[in-house]
Design an enzyme around this catalytic site. Structure first.
Site, short mmCIF file in Angstrom:
data_model
loop_
_atom_site.label_atom_id
_atom_site.label_comp_id
_atom_site.label_asym_id
_atom_site.label_seq_id
_atom_site.Cartn_x
_atom_site.Cartn_y
_atom_site.Cartn_z
N LYS A 240 0.84 -1.18 0.00
CA LYS A 240 0.00 0.00 0.00
C LYS A 240 0.89 1.25 0.00
CE LYS A 240 -1.23 1.68 4.02
NZ LYS A 240 -0.09 2.20 4.80
N HIS B 215 -1.56 -5.23 5.64
CA HIS B 215 -1.08 -6.10 6.72
C HIS B 215 -2.14 -6.32 7.81
CE1 HIS B 215 -0.05 -2.38 8.91
NE2 HIS B 215 0.08 -3.11 9.99
N LYS C 224 -3.39 -9.84 10.60
CA LYS C 224 -3.45 -9.82 12.06
C LYS C 224 -4.45 -10.87 12.54
CE LYS C 224 -2.42 -4.89 12.68
NZ LYS C 224 -1.29 -4.75 13.56
N GLU D 76 -3.31 5.64 17.30
CA GLU D 76 -1.89 5.38 17.56
C GLU D 76 -1.35 6.49 18.44
OE1 GLU D 76 0.37 3.79 13.92
OE2 GLU D 76 -1.15 5.11 13.11
N HIS E 3 -6.73 -0.08 5.92
CA HIS E 3 -6.97 -0.82 7.17
C HIS E 3 -8.40 -0.63 7.69
CE1 HIS E 3 -2.77 -1.05 6.76
NE2 HIS E 3 -2.40 -0.08 7.54
N LYS F 1 -3.16 9.79 14.68
CA LYS F 1 -1.84 9.69 15.31
C LYS F 1 -1.82 10.63 16.51
CE LYS F 1 0.87 7.95 11.54
NZ LYS F 1 0.71 6.51 11.71
N LYS G 244 -2.25 3.64 22.00
CA LYS G 244 -2.49 2.83 20.81
C LYS G 244 -3.69 1.94 21.08
CE LYS G 244 -0.19 -0.43 17.68
NZ LYS G 244 -0.15 0.27 16.40
C1 BG6 Z 1 0.82 1.42 8.29
C2 BG6 Z 1 0.81 2.92 8.20
O1 BG6 Z 1 0.17 0.87 7.18
O2 BG6 Z 1 0.16 1.01 9.47
C3 BG6 Z 1 1.45 3.55 9.45
O3 BG6 Z 1 1.52 3.34 7.05
C4 BG6 Z 1 0.83 3.00 10.70
O4 BG6 Z 1 1.33 4.97 9.43
C5 BG6 Z 1 0.77 1.47 10.66
O5 BG6 Z 1 1.62 3.43 11.81
C6 BG6 Z 1 -0.03 0.92 11.82
O6 BG6 Z 1 0.10 -0.48 11.83
P1 BG6 Z 1 -0.07 -1.31 13.17
O7 BG6 Z 1 0.13 -2.73 12.74
O8 BG6 Z 1 0.99 -0.81 14.12
O9 BG6 Z 1 -1.44 -1.02 13.67
#
Ligand code: BG6
Length: 511
Positions: A171, A201, A205, A239, A263, A363, A368
């Site tokens: 992505k 990704h 998970k 986050e 996501h 952010k 988180k």
């Molecule tokens: C990524 C983003 O795809 O996902 C990041 O580019 C973000 O900005 C991250 O921090 C968050 O992933 P995870 O797995 O930590 O929730």
């Protein structure tokens, strides 16, 4: 067979069944962060878990000059940082012999001639059998060019007996609907859809997959998973970190493109979709696409009523003073790029008519937390009344994706003692204590599926486009009106986001 492979400690007669065929993973943009931080540690974990064939290799390509050994050292450093103290020297010794590096410009046809010859050499020396994964982890602006060069060099073809050729696209997949369509078109000129693995990704998970397990392996949730029982849904991807060293990337992307398009939309689809007939690529993706199609288009002139964007100023996170987005490296001092997004989406179908899905991603939030909260209707009548019910809230089912992965259900309960005071309490399931095993990293799962040729947890062309289509009016409106609302780092976003729910008589949850 070469000596090194005979001594390979990964050889084991007791190997688990799902071990991919021999093959090579070619990573474009290999000097970047993702390779050292995510991809190679995930491949190493697979090696350690005996889920990689012995006849396996990684070939990294990027412009930075480096020898094979320098590349290995860089990757080892990354691995040590990611898997502190748990790297087995024996496994590394064997695994690292399969790591190679080719310096080259991915725009130039010569690079591909060189790569082709090198891959053939690997087939002969390491028995990699002509199977190739091309992993595009370079700058997105190079995606189309790399695909074209691979195609022109004849490397995208899967001929009878020649092994597979799979393409992985990181992505962001395009930056709007038009560019995503163009990219799909460019790729489909050389690769067939079944060869293409668009990666997100979040789908790797365990807890995201658990949304499906919870919904479809329990009889009690599906009957109430609809507008008759659900008041609204909240999806949060918060986050605590800021943009860190990724200022230049973030200036181009913003939270809508970086997190929401992929996501958040994926999590929304898994939460809202109909039960698929089977857990396979077509069935699952078909249902997800139906959700995207059912999301009510936001009229461009009403974007303000459905979408809020914010940007963090300086503030405090976990007792530490942090700077504002505009003070981060490679960020314009007057930038309006959003680091926070909140949206109200309506899914116009039989199941969800009238149930708002409020989604937010930001952010520099206080912590988180990724979660899906299904808030049920209030009870129609309560026999307990007055001050004794002040602590009573409607039932909420919360699926915690991370951290403290698990599920909790808020229920009303009687406070011990005389009288009849009722209060909401949480019934909690922690996956960590229910299953004593540690969940594999998302990339580990996805890389394994990819090598096994299972695209179920990857994104289909129409899904990527469908998600952009929903966001297109928002992006268009925001490109005309450049303002992001302000919020202090360490808070839950701008006041405007609270007002988005306030209008509907609702509030954001505190994860
Ligand atoms: C990524 C983003 O795809 O996902 C990041 O580019 C973000 O900005 C991250 O921090 C968050 O992933 P995870 O797995 O930590 O929730």
């Amino acid at each position: 067979m070469p000596e090194t492979l005979q001594q390979n400690v990964l050889r084991d007669e007791q190997r688990l069944p799902a071990v991919p065929d021999p093959g090579v993973v070619v990573i474009f943009g290999a000097s970047g962060d993702l390779t050292a931080r995510k991809l190679v540690p995930a491949l190493y974990d697979l090696a350690q878990g005996r889920r990689l064939p012995m006849e396996f290799a990684v070939v990294g390509i990027s412009r930075t000059p480096m020898s094979h050994d320098e590349f290995r050292q860089k990757l080892r450093k990354g691995l040590d940082e990611q898997r502190a103290g748990s790297v087995s020297e024996d496994v590394w010794e064997s695994f690292s012999k399969g790591l190679f590096y080719l310096p080259g410009d991915s725009k130039k046809p010569e690079t591909y001639e060189e790569l082709k010859a090198f891959l053939q050499q690997l087939d002969e020396e390491r028995g990699t059998g002509g199977n190739r994964v091309y992993y595009l982890s370079s700058s997105p602006s190079l995606f189309s060019t790399i695909v074209e060069r691979l195609g022109e060099a004849g490397m995208s073809q899967e001929e009878e007996g020649s092994g597979y050729a799979r393409l992985v696209i990181e992505k962001p997949f395009g930056r709007d609907l038009e560019s995503a369509k163009e990219l799909n078109g460019d790729i489909l000129r050389y690769f067939r859809e079944k060869q293409i693995y668009r990666i997100d990704h979040y789908l790797g998970k365990e807890t995201v997959q658990n949304i499906l397990a919870l919904r479809f392996s329990n009889g009690i949730f599906e009957p109430i998973w609809n507008q008759h029982y659900v008041d609204h849904v909240q999806i949060t991807v918060a986050e605590d970190i800021g943009v860190g060293t990724r200022g230049a990337f973030y200036e181009e992307a913003g939270a809508l493109r970086d997190i929401v398009q992929n996501h958040v939309m994926q999590v929304l689809c898994l939460t809202a979709m109909e039960p698929p007939v089977a857990f396979d690529a077509d069935s699952l993706r078909e249902e997800k696409v139906k959700v995207l199609k059912a999301v009510r288009p936001i009229p461009e002139d009403e974007v303000g009523e459905y979408a809020v964007r914010g940007q963090y100023d300086g503030g405090w996170v976990f007792g530490e003073e942090v700077k504002g987005y505009r003070e981060e490296g490679n960020v314009a001092p007057d930038s309006e790029t959003e680091t926070y997004v909140a949206l109200k989406l309506l899914v116009d179908n039989w199941r969800w008519a009238g149930v708002p899905f409020y989604v937010r991603a930001g952010k520099r939030m206080p912590k988180k937390s990724t979660e899906i909260a299904i808030q049920f209707h209030k009870t129609p009548h309560t026999p307990f009344s007055g001050p004794d019910t002040r602590g009573l809230e409607p039932n909420v089912l919360v699926i915690r994706v991370q951290p403290e992965e698990g599920v909790s259900m808020k229920i009303g309960a009687k406070v011990p003692g005389s009288g009849f005071e009722v209060r909401s309490v949480n019934m909690d399931l922690l996956y960590g204590s229910a299953f004593m095993e540690e969940a594999p990293d998302a990339y580990q799962r996805l890389l394994l599926d990819l090598m096994l040729g299972d695209p179920t947890l990857f994104i289909r062309a129409d899904e990527a486009e469908g998600a952009w289509e929903i966001l297109q009016p928002v992006m268009e409106s925001w490109s005309k009106d450049g303002h992001s609302a302000r919020y202090a780092a360490g808070t839950w976003g701008p006041d405007e986001a609270a007002a988005l729910l306030g209008h509907d008589g609702r509030e954001w949850r505190r994860p």
